[in-house]
Design a protein around this motif. Structure first.
Motif, short mmCIF file in Angstrom:
data_model
loop_
_atom_site.label_atom_id
_atom_site.label_comp_id
_atom_site.label_asym_id
_atom_site.label_seq_id
_atom_site.Cartn_x
_atom_site.Cartn_y
_atom_site.Cartn_z
N MET A 1 28.09 36.33 44.57
CA MET A 1 28.70 35.22 43.83
C MET A 1 28.92 34.04 44.77
N LYS A 2 28.70 32.82 44.30
CA LYS A 2 28.73 31.62 45.12
C LYS A 2 30.03 31.47 45.90
N TYR A 3 31.18 31.78 45.27
CA TYR A 3 32.47 31.50 45.88
C TYR A 3 33.12 32.74 46.49
N GLU A 4 32.39 33.83 46.59
CA GLU A 4 32.98 35.09 47.01
C GLU A 4 33.63 35.02 48.38
N LYS A 5 33.19 34.08 49.21
CA LYS A 5 33.78 33.96 50.55
C LYS A 5 35.20 33.42 50.51
N ASP A 6 35.60 32.77 49.41
CA ASP A 6 36.94 32.19 49.30
C ASP A 6 37.92 33.24 48.81
N LYS A 7 38.96 33.47 49.59
CA LYS A 7 39.94 34.51 49.22
C LYS A 7 41.01 33.95 48.31
N ARG A 23 48.56 49.10 34.31
CA ARG A 23 47.66 48.28 33.49
C ARG A 23 47.41 46.94 34.17
N CYS A 24 48.46 46.34 34.69
CA CYS A 24 48.35 45.06 35.39
C CYS A 24 47.47 45.19 36.63
N LEU A 25 47.76 46.17 37.47
CA LEU A 25 47.03 46.35 38.72
C LEU A 25 45.55 46.65 38.48
N LYS A 26 45.26 47.51 37.52
CA LYS A 26 43.86 47.85 37.24
C LYS A 26 43.08 46.63 36.77
N SER A 27 43.71 45.79 35.95
CA SER A 27 42.99 44.61 35.46
C SER A 27 42.64 43.66 36.59
N ILE A 28 43.45 43.65 37.64
CA ILE A 28 43.18 42.80 38.81
C ILE A 28 42.16 43.45 39.73
N LEU A 29 42.35 44.71 40.02
CA LEU A 29 41.48 45.41 40.96
C LEU A 29 40.05 45.54 40.45
N TYR A 30 39.88 45.63 39.13
CA TYR A 30 38.55 45.80 38.55
C TYR A 30 37.93 44.48 38.09
N ASN A 31 38.49 43.36 38.55
CA ASN A 31 37.93 42.06 38.21
C ASN A 31 36.55 41.89 38.84
N THR A 32 35.73 41.04 38.22
CA THR A 32 34.39 40.80 38.75
C THR A 32 34.43 40.05 40.08
N TYR A 33 35.53 39.32 40.32
CA TYR A 33 35.72 38.64 41.60
C TYR A 33 36.58 39.55 42.47
N THR A 34 36.09 39.90 43.65
CA THR A 34 36.73 40.97 44.43
C THR A 34 37.41 40.52 45.72
N ASN A 35 37.16 39.29 46.16
CA ASN A 35 37.76 38.85 47.43
C ASN A 35 39.21 38.43 47.18
N LEU A 36 40.07 39.44 47.07
CA LEU A 36 41.46 39.23 46.68
C LEU A 36 42.44 39.80 47.72
N GLU A 37 43.54 39.12 47.87
CA GLU A 37 44.71 39.63 48.58
C GLU A 37 45.79 39.76 47.51
N ILE A 38 46.21 41.00 47.24
CA ILE A 38 47.12 41.26 46.12
C ILE A 38 48.49 41.60 46.69
N GLU A 104 36.84 34.99 38.42
CA GLU A 104 35.49 34.40 38.48
C GLU A 104 35.48 33.05 37.75
N TYR A 105 36.06 33.01 36.57
CA TYR A 105 36.07 31.77 35.79
C TYR A 105 36.99 30.72 36.40
N LEU A 106 38.14 31.15 36.90
CA LEU A 106 39.07 30.19 37.48
C LEU A 106 38.51 29.56 38.75
N ILE A 107 37.88 30.35 39.59
CA ILE A 107 37.38 29.78 40.84
C ILE A 107 36.15 28.91 40.59
N ARG A 108 35.40 29.19 39.54
CA ARG A 108 34.32 28.27 39.15
C ARG A 108 34.90 26.95 38.70
N GLY A 109 36.03 27.01 37.99
CA GLY A 109 36.65 25.81 37.47
C GLY A 109 37.31 24.96 38.54
#
Length: 314
Positions: A1-7, A23-38, A104-109
């Motif tokens: 993904m183009k922006y995957e380098k941005d955390k 439910r909250c944690l799973k929805s975040i962890l299984y997102n299509t955008y993975t470069n996350l600090e939770i 994914e959508y937010l970082i594209r925006g």
């Protein structure tokens, strides 16, 4: 993904939500955008929330847990901001959940903006929510956000550039802290570039007993007074008008409750506050509602007949 380098740093305040937290944690962890600090801030939970967080942190190195004494959601979010290392910051409440393409959508925006905002869906029960996930984005102004109740009232459903909010903190003395935080962001950055992703990507879970369902008239009036401080400092006519409307709306709501419970001192305080702002709205409607409390009550009941039951409870 183009922006995957941005955390992206995701900050989650957690307090006694064992029934909703996974439910909250799973929805975040299984997102299509993975470069996350939770960053999960356990704000002194007395239920099983702490153990759930610790289990997830062992399974996924992206999950960072902070344990602290209970001091409220603002204190928890501020603790998260303090240690955030991502280029972007997002807030998610621990009883809510997000669309699988949320980040994914937010970082594209945010590619051409400093802040990106998406739509949300209110859910009154657990389970999946059908949503149209076709990507649509448009540029909007800070004052457009300020005029829109759905966009300005919450910090979730947004992605902030870290540098934009690095010095801004949540008020730990006000219950309606989201509105104040957004106000700080907007009024301190009037030329802010904002994109609106016109897709419902955030699922806001409305549960009995939640804070937003029990906001007191005193808290609403206190927020109006905070907005009055912004109003007094503002010099631009358009911004001053929008702030005046915000003050009047909240004070009308608070006065309605004080009239029902017959608190004459607070009624006088509401009237005095509105009197200082009503002319700046440039709208006869607000002058009429200020002058005629019974008319405001009629509008409330017409729009929501359950207000009659609420009045009896008060």
């Amino acid at each position: 993904m183009k922006y995957e380098k941005d955390k992206i740093t995701v900050i989650i305040p957690v307090y006694n939500v064992e029934n909703y937290l996974e439910r909250c944690l799973k929805s975040i962890l299984y997102n299509t955008y993975t470069n996350l600090e939770i960053i999960c801030v356990n704000d002194g939970s007395t239920d099983n929330s702490k153990k759930i967080l610790e289990d997830y942190s062992k399974r996924d190195k992206r999950v960072v847990v902070i344990n602290k004494k209970n001091a409220g959601v603002s204190s928890a979010r501020n603790a998260g901001i303090k240690i955030a290392t991502g280029e972007y910051i997002a807030f998610v409440d621990s009883d809510d959940w997000i669309h699988e393409k949320y980040f994914e959508y937010l970082i594209r925006g945010i590619d051409t903006a400093d802040l990106v905002i998406c739509n949300y869906i209110r859910s009154y029960r657990s389970g999946s929510v059908e949503t149209d996930d076709a990507y649509r984005v448009q540029s909007i102004s800070p004052i457009d956000v300020l005029k829109n109740k759905e966009l300005k009232s919450y910090v979730w459903g947004k992605l902030f550039r870290h540098q934009l909010v690095d010095e801004i903190r949540f008020s730990e003395s006000e219950k309606l802290e989201d509105s104040l935080y957004n106000m700080d962001v907007l009024l301190n950055n009037k030329n802010l570039k904002i994109n609106h992703v016109d897709v419902p990507l955030y699922y806001y879970f409305v549960r009995a007993g939640s804070l937003v369902n029990n906001i007191e008239a005193y808290s609403v009036l206190s927020l109006a007074k905070c907005f009055k401080e912004y109003y007094d400092k503002e010099n631009e006519a358009e911004w001053k008008k929008v702030l005046a409307i915000e003050i009047i709306k909240r004070t009308l709501s608070a006065r309605y409750i004080f009239i029902i419970i017959k608190n004459k001192d607070m009624i006088r305080e509401c009237n005095a506050l509105m009197k200082q702002c009503v002319k700046s709205t440039g709208n006869m409607k607000y002058l009429i509602l200020y002058k005629l409390p019974f008319l405001y009550r009629a509008f409330r009941i017409l729009n929501d007949p359950t207000m009659l039951k609420y009045e009896k409870q008060l």
